[in-house]
Design a protein around this motif. Structure first.
Motif, short mmCIF file in Angstrom:
data_model
loop_
_atom_site.label_atom_id
_atom_site.label_comp_id
_atom_site.label_asym_id
_atom_site.label_seq_id
_atom_site.Cartn_x
_atom_site.Cartn_y
_atom_site.Cartn_z
N ALA A 126 66.06 -26.98 48.25
CA ALA A 126 66.05 -26.70 46.82
C ALA A 126 66.91 -27.68 46.03
CB ALA A 126 66.54 -25.27 46.56
N GLU A 127 67.60 -28.59 46.71
CA GLU A 127 68.42 -29.57 46.01
C GLU A 127 67.54 -30.46 45.13
OE1 GLU A 127 71.02 -31.79 48.49
OE2 GLU A 127 72.02 -30.02 49.33
N ARG A 128 68.06 -30.83 43.99
CA ARG A 128 67.26 -31.53 42.98
C ARG A 128 66.64 -32.82 43.50
NH1 ARG A 128 68.49 -35.42 39.28
NH2 ARG A 128 70.69 -35.36 39.89
N LYS A 129 67.40 -33.62 44.23
CA LYS A 129 66.90 -34.90 44.69
C LYS A 129 65.82 -34.73 45.76
CE LYS A 129 71.17 -37.29 43.50
NZ LYS A 129 72.40 -37.94 44.00
N VAL A 130 65.97 -33.69 46.58
CA VAL A 130 64.95 -33.42 47.60
C VAL A 130 63.65 -33.00 46.92
CG1 VAL A 130 64.33 -31.96 49.55
CG2 VAL A 130 66.68 -32.77 49.31
N VAL A 131 63.75 -32.14 45.92
CA VAL A 131 62.57 -31.70 45.18
C VAL A 131 61.93 -32.87 44.44
CG1 VAL A 131 61.76 -30.23 43.30
CG2 VAL A 131 63.45 -29.35 44.93
N LEU A 132 62.75 -33.73 43.85
CA LEU A 132 62.23 -34.89 43.12
C LEU A 132 61.48 -35.83 44.06
CD1 LEU A 132 62.12 -36.48 40.45
CD2 LEU A 132 64.27 -37.58 41.13
N ARG A 133 62.05 -36.07 45.23
CA ARG A 133 61.38 -36.94 46.20
C ARG A 133 60.05 -36.35 46.64
NH1 ARG A 133 59.89 -37.57 51.20
NH2 ARG A 133 60.08 -39.62 52.21
N ALA A 134 60.05 -35.04 46.92
CA ALA A 134 58.82 -34.38 47.34
C ALA A 134 57.75 -34.46 46.25
CB ALA A 134 59.10 -32.92 47.69
N GLY A 135 58.18 -34.33 44.99
CA GLY A 135 57.23 -34.44 43.89
C GLY A 135 56.63 -35.82 43.77
N PHE A 136 57.48 -36.85 43.88
CA PHE A 136 56.98 -38.23 43.85
C PHE A 136 55.95 -38.44 44.96
CE2 PHE A 136 60.98 -39.87 41.61
CZ PHE A 136 60.30 -40.09 40.42
N ASP A 137 56.28 -37.96 46.17
CA ASP A 137 55.40 -38.18 47.31
C ASP A 137 54.09 -37.41 47.17
OD1 ASP A 137 54.57 -39.24 49.66
OD2 ASP A 137 56.23 -38.51 50.87
N ALA A 138 54.16 -36.20 46.65
CA ALA A 138 52.94 -35.40 46.49
C ALA A 138 51.96 -36.09 45.54
CB ALA A 138 53.30 -34.01 45.97
N PHE A 139 52.44 -36.51 44.38
CA PHE A 139 51.56 -37.18 43.43
C PHE A 139 51.11 -38.55 43.95
CE2 PHE A 139 53.38 -34.06 40.50
CZ PHE A 139 52.24 -33.67 39.81
N ALA A 140 52.01 -39.26 44.64
CA ALA A 140 51.64 -40.55 45.21
C ALA A 140 50.52 -40.39 46.23
CB ALA A 140 52.86 -41.20 45.88
#
Length: 287
Positions: A59-73
């Motif tokens: 749930a950490e912000r940077k982990v969520v941000l990375r997962a979001g970038f990867d999902a859309f990528a």
């Protein structure tokens, strides 16, 4: 560097399987099913490693941000891959090391020597010689593929910012979950088709390869200097050439052979070029 090379091999093999299945299944459905296989595998591995007790760290912000970038990528890149020759899509995606090097210089203050810049540029030139993309193939789908490349670069940069105490296997799992959820949401607007045993088998294999690639990529981007590790993405091209020969009987022509030599030579040059230390306040004061 070895982790990056292994990740690229796994990703190219995964792309080959997914592109093949995309001929008979909608993109959103196959990405979702592949994601389910990846989640099951990664959860089992994380449990065996004792990492699941640290699950709240996802749930950490940077982990969520990375997962979001990867999902859309993932969705953007695969959508373009299904409409482009795999060589063209691979060529566009190989621009990631150049983008990462720029990010390393601007954001991380890594100093890149002129020789390393030259080696990276030579490696990218070698990629273009091997894939020899035709002008006709670079259409709107190619622009979409470039957008996916930018998102991949953002994902890799964000990986460097995550606390080292967060296990890499959990970061990998977060990506698989994000991709699967996004693909599932995308698929709500489409009619799902029945899946046969052969398709499930190929997607399961793709899920394993994808999980391996995710994990090795995370390890490489957290442990290595970005401007050194990033060019080893080019090694995936060699895997693509081998798979192209084994599956479709493709044999490199003279230009492609020259590109391979240039590509490998550039990788060796980057590997052996000494690292330029980052500037310190003392250096600045001396100037």
């Amino acid at each position: 560097m070895l982790a990056m090379a292994g990740a690229m091999a796994a990703f190219i093999a995964n792309d080959t399987l997914v592109k093949y299945v995309s001929q008979t299944l909608p993109a959103s459905e196959l990405i979702f099913l592949r994601g389910v296989f990846s989640i099951v595998l990664l959860t089992a591995v994380a449990g065996a490693m004792g990492a699941l007790r640290q699950l709240p760290q996802l749930a950490e912000r940077k982990v969520v941000l990375r997962a979001g970038f990867d999902a859309f990528a993932t969705l953007v890149y695969l959508s373009s891959l299904f409409h482009l020759p795999i060589a063209n899509a691979t060529a566009i995606n190989m621009a990631t090391p150049l983008i990462l090097t720029l990010v390393a210089v601007v954001a991380l203050r890594e100093r890149v020597s002129p020789g390393r810049w030259l080696a990276i540029a030579a490696g990218f030139s070698g990629v273009l010689l091997v894939v020899q993309p035709s002008g006709a193939a670079f259409n709107g789908w190619a622009v979409l593929c470039l957008a996916g490349t930018l998102l991949h670069a953002a994902r890799d940069f964000t990986t460097r910012l995550i606390d080292v105490r967060v296990p890499s296997i959990l970061i990998t799992l977060s990506t698989a979950v994000a991709v699967t959820l996004l693909a599932g949401a995308w698929g709500l607007g489409h009619t799902w088709q029945a899946v046969n045993a052969a398709q499930l088998g190929l997607l399961a294999a793709a899920g394993v390869l994808l999980s391996i690639g995710y994990f090795l990529l995370t390890v490489s981007m957290r442990a290595g200097e970005m401007s050194v590790v990033a060019p080893f993405r080019y090694s995936g091209l060699l895997v693509a050439l081998v798979l192209g020969y084994l599956v479709w009987g493709d044999v490199p022509n003279v230009l492609a052979s020259l590109g391979i030599v240039l590509l490998v030579g550039a990788g060796i040059a980057v590997l052996h070029r000494p690292r330029v230390p980052a500037r310190t306040p003392a250096d600045a004061a001396a100037d």
